[in-house]
Write a protein that holds these residues in place. Structure first.
Motif, short mmCIF file in Angstrom:
data_model
loop_
_atom_site.label_atom_id
_atom_site.label_comp_id
_atom_site.label_asym_id
_atom_site.label_seq_id
_atom_site.Cartn_x
_atom_site.Cartn_y
_atom_site.Cartn_z
N LEU A 127 0.85 -1.20 0.00
CA LEU A 127 0.00 0.00 0.00
C LEU A 127 0.88 1.24 0.00
O LEU A 127 1.83 1.34 0.79
N LEU A 173 -6.57 5.27 6.45
CA LEU A 173 -5.59 4.21 6.67
C LEU A 173 -6.19 3.02 7.39
O LEU A 173 -5.92 1.86 7.04
N GLU A 174 -7.07 3.28 8.36
CA GLU A 174 -7.69 2.16 9.07
C GLU A 174 -8.55 1.33 8.12
O GLU A 174 -8.52 0.09 8.13
N LEU A 193 -6.21 -0.71 5.71
CA LEU A 193 -5.49 -1.81 6.36
C LEU A 193 -6.41 -2.94 6.77
O LEU A 193 -5.96 -4.07 7.00
N SER A 194 -7.72 -2.64 6.82
CA SER A 194 -8.68 -3.70 7.20
C SER A 194 -9.12 -4.51 5.98
O SER A 194 -9.91 -5.44 6.10
N TRP A 228 -1.50 -7.12 3.73
CA TRP A 228 -0.61 -6.19 3.03
C TRP A 228 0.82 -6.49 3.45
O TRP A 228 1.10 -6.74 4.61
N CYS A 279 2.82 -0.75 4.30
CA CYS A 279 2.05 0.46 3.98
C CYS A 279 2.96 1.66 4.16
O CYS A 279 3.46 1.90 5.28
N SER A 329 -2.46 6.79 13.45
CA SER A 329 -1.63 6.01 12.50
C SER A 329 -0.16 6.02 12.89
O SER A 329 0.57 5.06 12.62
N ASP A 347 0.90 3.04 14.71
CA ASP A 347 0.62 1.73 14.09
C ASP A 347 1.88 1.23 13.40
O ASP A 347 2.34 1.82 12.41
N ARG A 403 2.43 -1.01 11.43
CA ARG A 403 2.29 -1.46 10.02
C ARG A 403 2.51 -0.31 9.04
O ARG A 403 2.67 -0.54 7.85
N ILE A 404 2.48 0.92 9.57
CA ILE A 404 2.51 2.11 8.70
C ILE A 404 3.86 2.80 8.80
O ILE A 404 4.34 3.10 9.89
#
Ligand SMILES: Nc1ccn([C@@H]2O[C@H](COP(=O)(O)OP(=O)(O)OP(=O)(O)O)[C@@H](O)[C@H]2O)c(=O)n1
Ligand SMILES: C[C@](O)(CO)[C@H](O)COP(=O)(O)O
Length: 236
Positions: free
Chosen positions: A8, A40-41, A44-45, A49, A52, A68, A71, A73-74
């Protein structure tokens, strides 16, 4: 041979001039939450991925206060002067991690109403495609071409072949890097979406019909409209 992964990229380095707000539109709020956090939420749902990346403006002072930012993942990275520069910067941030045939989905942070069903359909429809493509919808208004700097109509365009480009736009990592590198060099400021960069180097991206409530928050009245759309989606 492992199957291609999905990355992403969510360009968020704009300043939102057309929004006429005191801060960038991605940090305006929808029901008390940053636009950026809502977008973003939701993204990511939408499935698995590989990562991101979110390009941010060099003067962004709001990111640390976002949900974010906490998080893992970001990954933020520095954005660029134009949207295409920001996307290319995010792709370069992934260098050495993303494989050439991995898929990259690029989605405007200013499009918080993206529906998970549309992301799933884009990924599945194009998963085996040679090029990739984008969410889009046929134009439903009559389209007029107007003389530059004037209010006079030059001609009415045949809308039967015209589509509105949305995001996400989905292309292979290697192809997209090559196309954007050429586009930002040869036509600085002219590349307004990933598909046009791909078209310029000879690809023919496919459109995947998407929901027309996938609006881009651009002008002041779009914020209330986005809140309304999100409420309607939540109500099912
Ligand atoms: N240099 C830029 C310009 C835009 N964007 C991002 O690209 C998306 C679509 O751009 P747009 O709607 O034009 O946002 P802004 O450039 O912020 O708006 P404006 O043109 O009104 O300033 C937005 O999520 C924006 O944050 C970006 O990452 N880097
Ligand atoms: C990428 C995009 O949202 C597709 O419609 C659009 O081109 C972004 O344009 P902007 O001027 O950067 O908002």
């Amino acid at each position: 041979m492992s199957s291609p992964r999905f990355w992403l990229v969510v360009p968020a380095a704009g300043i939102g001039q057309r929004m006429q707000a005191d801060l960038p539109k991605q940090y305006l709020t929808l029901n008390g939450r940053f636009v950026l956090d809502v977008t973003l939420e939701r993204l990511l749902s939408c499935g698995a991925w590989a990562g991101c990346v979110v390009p941010l403006h060099c003067d962004d002072q709001w990111w640390p206060a976002s949900a974010s930012a906490g998080d893992a993942r970001i990954e933020p990275c520095p954005g660029g002067a134009e949207r295409a520069d920001s996307v290319l910067a995010a792709l370069k941030h992934l260098q050495g991690r993303a494989a050439a045939d991995d898929w990259v989905l690029v989605h405007d942070v200013a499009r918080p109403c993206i529906h998970p069903d549309d992301v799933a359909r884009l990924r599945s429809t194009l998963a085996d495609d040679a090029c990739g493509g984008l969410l889009a919808a046929p134009v439903s208004d009559t389209v007029k071409e107007v003389a530059p700097g004037s209010d006079q109509v030059l001609v009415t365009r045949d809308r039967r072949q015209l589509w509105r480009a949305f995001t996400p736009q989905m292309f292979r990592y290697g192809d997209l890097v090559a196309a954007l590198q050429r586009g930002v060099c040869e036509q600085p400021g002219a590349i307004t979406d990933e598909a046009s960069a791909m078209e310029q180097v000879g690809w023919h991206p496919r459109v995947v019909t998407g929901r027309t409530d996938n609006i881009k928050i651009t002008v002041p009245e779009d914020l209330a409209l986005a809140e309304f759309i999100l409420a309607r989606q939540a109500a099912g």
